[in-house]
Design a protein around this motif. Sequence first.
Motif, mmCIF file in Angstrom:
data_model
loop_
_atom_site.group_PDB
_atom_site.id
_atom_site.type_symbol
_atom_site.label_atom_id
_atom_site.label_comp_id
_atom_site.label_asym_id
_atom_site.label_seq_id
_atom_site.Cartn_x
_atom_site.Cartn_y
_atom_site.Cartn_z
ATOM 1 N N UNK A 1 29.828 1.767 -188.109
ATOM 2 C CA UNK A 1 28.876 0.901 -188.829
ATOM 3 C C UNK A 1 27.565 1.677 -189.004
ATOM 4 N N UNK A 2 26.535 1.396 -188.192
ATOM 5 C CA UNK A 2 25.244 2.069 -188.335
ATOM 6 C C UNK A 2 24.864 2.749 -187.023
ATOM 7 N N UNK A 3 24.290 3.960 -187.119
ATOM 8 C CA UNK A 3 23.950 4.704 -185.908
ATOM 9 C C UNK A 3 22.544 4.334 -185.425
ATOM 10 N N UNK A 4 22.137 4.973 -184.329
ATOM 11 C CA UNK A 4 20.874 4.618 -183.689
ATOM 12 C C UNK A 4 19.681 4.801 -184.632
ATOM 13 N N UNK A 5 19.622 5.938 -185.318
ATOM 14 C CA UNK A 5 18.475 6.198 -186.191
ATOM 15 C C UNK A 5 18.418 5.210 -187.351
ATOM 16 N N UNK A 6 19.579 4.932 -187.922
ATOM 17 C CA UNK A 6 19.629 3.953 -189.019
ATOM 18 C C UNK A 6 19.201 2.580 -188.521
ATOM 19 N N UNK A 7 19.681 2.206 -187.331
ATOM 20 C CA UNK A 7 19.335 0.883 -186.778
ATOM 21 C C UNK A 7 17.835 0.793 -186.535
ATOM 22 N N UNK A 8 17.250 1.842 -185.970
ATOM 23 C CA UNK A 8 15.809 1.829 -185.703
ATOM 24 C C UNK A 8 15.022 1.680 -187.015
ATOM 25 N N UNK A 9 15.435 2.453 -188.019
ATOM 26 C CA UNK A 9 14.765 2.401 -189.321
ATOM 27 C C UNK A 9 14.813 0.996 -189.915
ATOM 28 N N UNK A 10 15.977 0.369 -189.840
ATOM 29 C CA UNK A 10 16.153 -0.966 -190.439
ATOM 30 C C UNK A 10 15.361 -2.025 -189.661
ATOM 31 N N UNK A 11 15.409 -1.946 -188.333
ATOM 32 C CA UNK A 11 14.677 -2.928 -187.525
ATOM 33 C C UNK A 11 13.174 -2.786 -187.721
#
Length: 383
Positions: A199-209
């Motif tokens: 699904x989404x990795x740590x960096x992508x998740x941080x960016x989205x949040x």
Amino acid sequence: MSTLALTGIGELSTHAPELGVLHDAALVVEAGRVAWVGPSRQAPAADTAYDLGGRAVVPGFVDSHSHLMFAGDRAEEFAARMTGTPYSAGGIRTTVAATRAASDEQLAANLARLVDEMRRQGTTTVEVKSGYGLTVADEARALAIARHVTDETTFLGAHVVPPEHADDPAAYVDLVTGPMLEACAPHARWVDVFCERGAFDEDQARTILQAGAAKGLRGRLHANQLGHGPGVRLACELGLVAVDHCTYLSDEDVSALRETGTTATLLPGVEFSTRSPYPDARRLLDAGVHVAIASDCNPGSCYTSSIPLCIALAVREMGMSPAEALAAATTGGARALGRSDIGHLGVGARADLAVLDAPSYLHLAYRPGVPLVAQTWVAGRRA
Ligand SMILES: [Zn+2]
């Protein structure tokens, strides 16, 4: 303002720390809130009285994690999985296609049906996520429709990368954090990301949040469901109120949850419905972590809307006591939504309650699969 006394409560689980469990109790409602609670013989006079006939009463369940904005069903996928095909996150795409093809009226009708199903099983607050539209227009309409039934709406554009962006996930993250967030933020209170391999990795998740936070949305996270990963620590690092699934946790993850006070929301219906190992609730509780239980009701990995079933599974499969499981489904769920006005029946709380055709809340786990919820009250009214 008129008052209503609910009398003849055989056992009242208040989940208010100073009150605990009362026997032969009464509860007075005024303006939709609990105005008084205590022993029947001390109850003050009220304008009207309603006798609950010795039944047990618990706070209405707070289901802090569900995916009710969808169309279609995946019963065939479930049947395949039960005969040996492992679950993968890609199954979400089946529901995305059906949801995009549905009309607003069909989506609203399916939502209403499921919310009603939850009400009949004692749920009085439900969080509802988007995440099966995955275009700007489809995500925004899902949240706009969900907003009619709950204040707790969550933008989950980052559920899975849709097929049309499969070759360029970075472009999809740009869409989620740009035009999609712009269109969805007015209809949402929360932003969520499925932070998992596939699904989404740590960096992508941080960016989205962080993009969501800049638009005023509070963060929550799907993490550590299918394997160990960075999601739980990211949730703690960002100070999120809750991180959900938490099946695969390192000692460091558990320490971080304890230190930050981030609620670990466990979703045992998923492990039941995917025939997977359950999270270790006992380990979390013994470490002093706040634990919630929610349904994760969705058409793929867990299509139950029943918090009583989740309570029974938490007790039978996750090492929780019946009291801990009920607390996790009431005060725990409220905490996972950052709410103090629901999830308990202390004075001042919203008068949300479930009346059980049973002498005690213990029957929720003791009698799994039995429809014990006789009545559900929301803000002091029969729902
Ligand atoms: Zn979920």
